[in-house]
Write a protein that holds these residues in place. Structure first.
Motif, short mmCIF file in Angstrom:
data_model
loop_
_atom_site.label_atom_id
_atom_site.label_comp_id
_atom_site.label_asym_id
_atom_site.label_seq_id
_atom_site.Cartn_x
_atom_site.Cartn_y
_atom_site.Cartn_z
N ASP A 48 0.83 -1.30 -0.17
CA ASP A 48 -0.28 0.20 -0.03
C ASP A 48 0.78 1.10 0.05
OD1 ASP A 48 -2.04 1.75 0.37
OD2 ASP A 48 -2.25 1.28 2.43
N PRO A 49 1.06 1.91 -1.09
CA PRO A 49 1.89 3.04 -1.31
C PRO A 49 1.45 4.33 -0.22
CG PRO A 49 1.23 2.48 -3.39
CD PRO A 49 0.41 1.71 -2.33
N LYS A 50 0.37 4.34 0.14
CA LYS A 50 -0.20 5.45 0.79
C LYS A 50 0.14 5.39 2.24
CE LYS A 50 -4.28 6.89 -1.68
NZ LYS A 50 -5.75 7.18 -1.86
N SER A 51 0.12 4.05 3.05
CA SER A 51 0.58 4.02 4.02
C SER A 51 2.02 3.56 4.42
CB SER A 51 -0.58 2.74 4.86
OG SER A 51 0.03 1.45 4.22
N GLY A 52 2.61 3.19 3.46
CA GLY A 52 4.06 2.71 3.34
C GLY A 52 3.91 1.20 4.26
N ARG A 53 3.05 0.28 4.14
CA ARG A 53 3.25 -0.81 4.82
C ARG A 53 2.35 -1.76 3.93
NH1 ARG A 53 3.84 -0.51 10.13
NH2 ARG A 53 2.41 -2.18 10.50
N ALA A 54 2.41 -3.16 4.28
CA ALA A 54 1.73 -4.35 3.38
C ALA A 54 0.31 -4.27 3.96
CB ALA A 54 2.44 -5.42 3.76
N LYS A 55 -0.71 -4.51 3.04
CA LYS A 55 -2.29 -4.64 3.63
C LYS A 55 -2.40 -6.13 3.72
CE LYS A 55 -3.08 -3.89 -1.54
NZ LYS A 55 -3.92 -2.84 -2.34
N GLY A 56 -3.33 -6.23 4.58
CA GLY A 56 -3.91 -7.59 4.73
C GLY A 56 -3.40 -8.29 5.85
N GLN A 57 -3.85 -9.44 5.98
CA GLN A 57 -3.64 -10.36 7.11
C GLN A 57 -2.74 -11.48 7.13
OE1 GLN A 57 -3.93 -9.29 10.38
NE2 GLN A 57 -4.44 -7.22 9.33
N THR A 58 -2.19 -11.40 5.45
CA THR A 58 -1.46 -12.79 5.22
C THR A 58 -0.15 -12.81 6.18
OG1 THR A 58 -0.25 -11.68 3.68
CG2 THR A 58 -2.40 -12.64 2.98
N LYS A 59 0.41 -14.00 6.07
CA LYS A 59 1.44 -14.21 6.74
C LYS A 59 2.83 -13.14 6.23
CE LYS A 59 5.09 -17.81 7.79
NZ LYS A 59 5.44 -19.21 7.73
N GLU A 60 2.81 -13.13 4.93
CA GLU A 60 3.80 -12.28 4.44
C GLU A 60 3.67 -10.85 4.69
OE1 GLU A 60 5.42 -10.80 -0.19
OE2 GLU A 60 3.72 -11.75 0.16
N ALA A 61 2.37 -10.28 4.90
CA ALA A 61 2.05 -9.04 5.06
C ALA A 61 2.52 -8.87 6.71
CB ALA A 61 0.44 -8.69 5.05
N LEU A 62 1.96 -9.55 7.45
CA LEU A 62 2.17 -9.55 9.00
C LEU A 62 3.71 -9.36 9.12
CD1 LEU A 62 -0.74 -11.73 10.60
CD2 LEU A 62 -0.35 -9.39 10.57
N GLN A 63 4.52 -10.39 8.71
CA GLN A 63 5.83 -10.38 8.91
C GLN A 63 6.73 -9.09 8.54
OE1 GLN A 63 7.18 -14.14 7.06
NE2 GLN A 63 6.90 -15.37 8.89
N LEU A 64 6.22 -8.87 7.38
CA LEU A 64 6.97 -7.53 6.75
C LEU A 64 6.71 -6.32 7.61
CD1 LEU A 64 8.46 -6.27 4.46
CD2 LEU A 64 6.31 -5.60 3.10
N ASN A 65 5.29 -6.15 8.16
CA ASN A 65 5.17 -4.92 8.85
C ASN A 65 5.77 -5.20 10.20
OD1 ASN A 65 3.43 -3.91 6.81
ND2 ASN A 65 1.66 -5.02 7.76
N ARG A 66 5.77 -5.96 10.74
CA ARG A 66 6.74 -6.48 11.88
C ARG A 66 8.15 -6.11 12.01
NH1 ARG A 66 3.39 -10.99 13.21
NH2 ARG A 66 5.07 -12.58 12.23
N TYR A 67 8.68 -6.22 10.59
CA TYR A 67 10.04 -6.06 10.33
C TYR A 67 10.02 -4.26 10.10
CZ TYR A 67 14.05 -5.75 7.23
OH TYR A 67 15.23 -5.14 6.58
N LEU A 68 9.23 -3.77 9.41
CA LEU A 68 9.31 -2.38 9.06
C LEU A 68 9.04 -1.56 10.62
CD1 LEU A 68 7.11 -1.98 5.89
CD2 LEU A 68 9.65 -2.01 6.09
N ASP A 69 8.25 -2.13 11.26
CA ASP A 69 8.02 -1.37 12.84
C ASP A 69 9.37 -1.48 13.38
OD1 ASP A 69 5.33 -1.11 12.47
OD2 ASP A 69 4.60 -2.85 13.32
N SER A 70 10.05 -2.75 13.39
CA SER A 70 11.27 -2.68 13.95
C SER A 70 12.50 -1.86 13.65
CB SER A 70 11.85 -4.14 13.84
OG SER A 70 13.20 -4.31 14.40
N ILE A 71 12.55 -1.61 12.43
CA ILE A 71 13.49 -0.77 11.63
C ILE A 71 13.33 0.74 12.06
CG2 ILE A 71 14.18 0.42 9.31
CD1 ILE A 71 13.80 -2.38 8.10
#
Length: 366
Positions: A48-71
């Motif tokens: 999602d370009p607007k939020s700068g995060r992955a959208k949805g509740q898939t495993k890929e989306a959740l792992q990526l968002n946790r990674y981005l939060d950590s960074i």
């Protein structure tokens, strides 16, 4: 004034391949932006370009968002740590801290301090102590200027412009009563720093490009024969003034400057085929060859201190500041109204002794 600090995650859509896009982070602080790769990618369908995060509740989306939060958390921590240690924090400094690379200085005093640290290690190799002292003085004057006139402990390199240069030059002349040539020496060192930063890409524009440094030609003067004789005939009542008189006369009769004289050792003494002694050396500042035959007065001065030496150097040369101070004391006693300094000896530079040869015995005996 509070800094504006933002972190944004972006997808490099132009590099999309097999349904995946690489990600990068962009840090913005007070208008300065830096972007760097995160070495990771995401399925283009869930970004999602607007939020700068992955959208949805898939495993890929959740792992990526946790990674981005950590960074993001790590970069915020680095920002606060840098803010505690530095008055000015740039986007580049936060990026370098996060990536674990050496933080590149983007502030004037930090760059100048690093430059001086490198130069200090070269003293005695290809840099004279007196030259380094000018670098150090320029740094201290800039530090004072920033604190007194701009109420800052440092400033970003991008904020050093032509007005900054003109204000600093005026500060030197007004606060320290420096004439055109004295201020020009410090400004030229300052220019060396800004030119280095401009060529390195650390400054968007050379702040000296529209500002010419002025230097006024001066007649440095010299001592007349009678004035020189009065110093030769001077009978000091203490060893301090005796040493200063002898060093000054040595410079007058060899043409050597203060730094070169201070560096002379036994290795610089050579004898010709007739047995006459010469000094064969190089000038400290210019590195040019300087071979001079030792006439009676300089030779007697060397022999005078030969037995008293407690180091490898031929003569007991003191600090330049004390040397010039004591020279003025000698000039006053001898009734010389000129501004007698270490540099005046080079311009006097008597390479023939003629009638002064009769004074060599008096000099040797003190």
């Amino acid at each position: 004034m509070k800094s504006t600090f933002r972190i944004l995650f972006l997808a490099r859509w132009e590099l999309e391949k097999n349904g995946k896009v690489p990600l990068c982070a962009r840090i913005t602080i007070d208008g300065e932006k830096v972007k760097f790769s995160l070495k990771s990618e995401v399925s283009s369908s869930i970004w999602d370009p607007k939020s700068g995060r992955a959208k949805g509740q898939t495993k890929e989306a959740l792992q990526l968002n946790r990674y981005l939060d950590s960074i993001k958390g790590q970069m915020i921590t680095h920002y606060h740590s840098l803010s505690e240690a530095n008055e000015v924090v740039t986007a580049s400094m936060v990026r370098d801290a996060f990536l674990g690379t050496n933080i590149k200085s983007n502030t004037l005093l930090a760059v100048f301090e690093e430059f001086n640290d490198r130069q200090e290690k070269l003293i005695g190799i290809d840099l004279a102590q007196s030259t380094f002292n000018k670098y150090d003085l320029t740094y201290r004057r800039l530090k004072e200027f920033l604190k007194v006139k701009m109420r800052k402990n440092d400033t970003l390199l991008c904020q050093v412009d032509r007005n900054f240069v003109m204000d600093f030059e005026a500060y030197l002349k007004i606060e320290y009563k420096l004439d055109t040539n004295s201020s020009e020496k410090l400004m030229r060192i300052f220019k060396r720093i800004t030119t280095m930063c401009f060529k390195n890409g650390q400054m968007p524009k050379d702040p000296f490009c529209d500002h010419k440094l002025k230097k006024v030609k001066k007649d440095r003067g010299y001592l007349t024969k009678s004035e020189l004789e009065s110093i030769i005939d001077f009978k000091p009542d203490n060893k301090r003034l005796e040493k200063v008189r002898d060093i000054f006369l040595f410079c007058c009769f060899t043409g050597y400057d203060y730094s070169t004289t201070a560096a002379l050792t036994d290795k610089d003494l050579v004898a010709d085929d007739d047995g006459a002694l010469w000094i064969d050396t190089h000038r400290i500042k210019t590195k040019t060859a300087a071979k001079v035959k030792l006439l009676d007065i300089p030779l007697s001065i060397i022999k005078k201190y030969e037995r008293k030496r407690d180091s490898i150097f031929l003569l007991p040369v003191m600090s330049n500041a004390k040397y010039n101070l004591y020279l003025k004391e000698i000039a006053s006693i001898c009734g010389i109204e000129k501004n007698v300094t270490s540099h005046l000896a080079r311009h006097t530079n008597y390479l023939t002794e003629l009638s002064l040869m009769t004074h060599s015995r008096a000099v040797a005996q003190g």
